[in-house]
Design a protein around this motif. Structure first.
Motif, short mmCIF file in Angstrom:
data_model
loop_
_atom_site.label_atom_id
_atom_site.label_comp_id
_atom_site.label_asym_id
_atom_site.label_seq_id
_atom_site.Cartn_x
_atom_site.Cartn_y
_atom_site.Cartn_z
N UNK A 1 0.87 -1.02 -0.07
CA UNK A 1 0.00 -0.25 -0.02
C UNK A 1 0.92 1.21 -0.03
N UNK A 2 1.95 1.26 0.85
CA UNK A 2 2.84 2.21 0.82
C UNK A 2 3.43 2.54 -0.57
N UNK A 3 3.89 1.46 -1.12
CA UNK A 3 4.42 1.78 -2.60
C UNK A 3 3.49 2.22 -3.63
N UNK A 4 2.17 1.92 -3.36
CA UNK A 4 1.27 2.29 -4.15
C UNK A 4 0.97 3.58 -4.20
N UNK A 5 0.88 4.15 -2.72
CA UNK A 5 0.84 5.60 -2.43
C UNK A 5 1.62 6.42 -3.00
N UNK A 6 3.01 5.88 -2.74
CA UNK A 6 4.33 6.49 -3.45
C UNK A 6 4.26 6.79 -4.90
N UNK A 7 3.67 5.94 -5.53
CA UNK A 7 3.78 6.05 -7.18
C UNK A 7 2.48 6.43 -7.50
N UNK A 8 1.39 6.81 -6.73
CA UNK A 8 0.37 7.59 -7.05
C UNK A 8 -0.77 6.65 -7.76
N UNK A 9 -0.46 5.33 -7.55
CA UNK A 9 -1.75 4.45 -8.07
C UNK A 9 -2.76 4.23 -7.11
N UNK A 10 -3.83 3.85 -7.55
CA UNK A 10 -5.02 3.81 -6.57
C UNK A 10 -5.45 2.34 -6.61
N UNK A 11 -4.47 1.37 -6.95
CA UNK A 11 -5.04 0.08 -6.98
C UNK A 11 -5.39 -0.28 -5.40
N UNK A 12 -6.43 -1.12 -5.10
CA UNK A 12 -6.57 -1.49 -3.74
C UNK A 12 -6.16 -2.65 -3.47
N UNK A 13 -5.72 -2.73 -2.00
CA UNK A 13 -5.28 -3.91 -1.68
C UNK A 13 -6.29 -4.55 -0.42
N UNK A 14 -6.69 -5.70 -0.45
CA UNK A 14 -7.84 -6.16 0.35
C UNK A 14 -7.25 -6.95 1.63
N UNK A 15 -7.45 -6.72 2.71
CA UNK A 15 -6.97 -7.33 3.86
C UNK A 15 -7.25 -8.71 3.72
N UNK A 16 -6.09 -9.39 4.03
CA UNK A 16 -5.89 -11.03 3.90
C UNK A 16 -6.90 -11.87 4.72
N UNK A 17 -6.88 -11.03 6.11
CA UNK A 17 -7.39 -11.97 6.95
C UNK A 17 -8.93 -11.74 6.78
N UNK A 18 -9.62 -11.09 6.17
CA UNK A 18 -11.02 -11.16 5.61
C UNK A 18 -11.26 -11.60 4.28
N UNK A 19 -10.32 -11.99 3.78
CA UNK A 19 -10.40 -12.31 2.12
C UNK A 19 -11.20 -14.07 2.28
N UNK A 20 -10.83 -14.58 3.57
CA UNK A 20 -11.46 -15.86 3.70
C UNK A 20 -12.89 -15.56 4.20
N UNK A 21 -14.04 -16.64 3.86
CA UNK A 21 -15.03 -16.30 4.49
C UNK A 21 -15.12 -16.56 6.21
N UNK A 22 -16.00 -15.58 6.68
CA UNK A 22 -16.25 -15.51 8.01
C UNK A 22 -17.78 -16.14 8.13
N UNK A 23 -18.04 -17.05 8.81
CA UNK A 23 -19.04 -17.97 8.88
C UNK A 23 -19.33 -18.13 10.28
N UNK A 24 -20.46 -17.99 10.84
CA UNK A 24 -20.99 -18.43 12.25
C UNK A 24 -20.42 -17.39 13.22
N UNK A 25 -20.16 -16.38 12.91
CA UNK A 25 -19.59 -15.56 14.12
C UNK A 25 -20.42 -14.29 14.27
N UNK A 26 -21.87 -14.10 13.74
CA UNK A 26 -22.62 -13.22 13.79
C UNK A 26 -23.12 -12.90 15.15
#
Length: 337
Positions: free
Chosen positions: A92-117
């Motif tokens: 993310x820091x590298x993207x900010x420095x280069x001026x790009x607007x690519x989004x990086x998703x948080x890996x911990x929530x990439x996996x499905x979170x089930x049954x924790x409502x």
């Protein structure tokens, strides 16, 4: 028989090592040789597990060794999560420095979170009802490795910020290095990236007090180990001094009941994370196996086999995530048995 869950966790660790070895940032950190050494060790562990399973040993010393190995495997997963998060932060820091607007998703929530409502709702309710007469409400989330404590804490943060219960959220991954200066420094860097180089503790505390002035915050101390027990009072006093307002919150994720007992506001604020049901594990397995692509739904035979296989996860979300990913590579019924 060797622990089914352990076998999949080791396989998951191996997969993540292989993935990390080729990452550009990992190469820049000169970690490639270390990761290759870890890869060799995990390969040997997997071979020993297979041998143990074939022998179907019931010897108590072997069972105890497998239990310790499972704990080590979950520790490895925690380290990989921390490394992945740091990797993402650097990107993310590298993207900010280069001026790009690519989004990086948080890996911990990439996996499905089930049954924790219900878990999220309970913790949010505890924080919502906490008294503004005290500086901190402290909620420990306690449970064995692989249950998704970190993912739950992230969901709680999202919810309380969305409800505007707090102005700021601060996240520090503690692990086995409970150093108050490091924790305070990372808190400050979260609030002001330009302040990351401070090494004087008093200066850090002064800047934190300025950054937090007039604001309520939720602080997550993730993956806290037992060494906090002797150091908790010191950092709590420092945090209270820099907090100008009442009504703040600290969420602590830990595997240790001893840690939870030390940090909690009271026993009623301790949240014990339980195992998932077999149906919930199957939901995760199916999500991972099918993915989001335009795949045909499972026929009844696959569904029955998958539900039975999901029972082997024994309620551990991490095992379900890994199992689902493995099953997704092969849609042959024999491979699912």
């Amino acid at each position: 028989m060797a622990d089914f869950v352990l076998s999949f966790v080791v396989d998951a660790a191996l997969s993540r090592v292989v993935s990390l070895i080729t990452d550009e940032i990992i190469l820049a950190w000169n970690l490639k040789d270390d990761l290759k050494g870890l890869q060799e060790s995990l390969t040997m562990i997997r071979a020993v597990l297979q041998d143990t399973e074939e022998q179907q040993t019931t010897r108590e010393p072997v069972r105890l060794w497998l239990k310790k190995l499972q704990e080590a495997a979950y520790d490895a997963e925690d380290v990989f999560d921390e490394l992945a998060n740091e990797n993402l932060r650097r990107k993310v820091e590298m993207q900010d420095q280069s001026g790009r607007e690519d989004r990086v998703t948080d890996s911990v929530l990439d996996n499905p979170v089930v049954g924790r409502e219900a878990d999220v709702a309970k913790i949010v309710d505890l924080l919502s009802c906490s008294s503004d007469q005290q500086v901190f409400t402290i909620v420990p989330i306690v449970g064995m490795g692989g249950l998704g404590k970190t993912a739950l804490a992230k969901l709680v943060c999202e919810e309380v910020i969305a409800k505007r219960l707090y102005d700021l959220k601060i996240w520090v991954c503690v692990s086995d290095n409970f150093d108050d200066q490091r924790i305070l420094g990372e808190m400050l860097q979260t609030l002001n990236a330009n302040m990351g180089g401070l090494t004087n503790k008093d200066a850090i505390l002064q800047e934190l007090e300025k950054a937090l002035e007039g604001k309520n915050f939720i602080l997550v101390l993730d993956d806290v180990w037992k060494d906090v027990v002797t150091r908790w009072d010191d950092i709590k006093i420092r945090l209270e001094k820099i907090s100008n307002n009442n009504g703040n919150a600290i969420v602590v994720t830990t595997r240790s009941e001893e840690v939870a007992s030390k940090v909690e506001t009271s026993t009623s604020y301790r949240h014990k994370l339980n195992l998932l049901s077999d149906d919930e594990c199957w939901s995760i397995v199916k999500e991972r196996a099918l993915g989001n692509g335009p795949l045909n739904p499972l026929d009844s035979n696959f569904e029955a086999i998958g539900k039975e296989t999901a029972k082997k996860c024994r309620g551990v979300p991490l095992a379900a995530i890994v199992l689902g990913g493995t099953m997704g590579f092969n849609r042959d019924k024999n491979a699912w048995l």
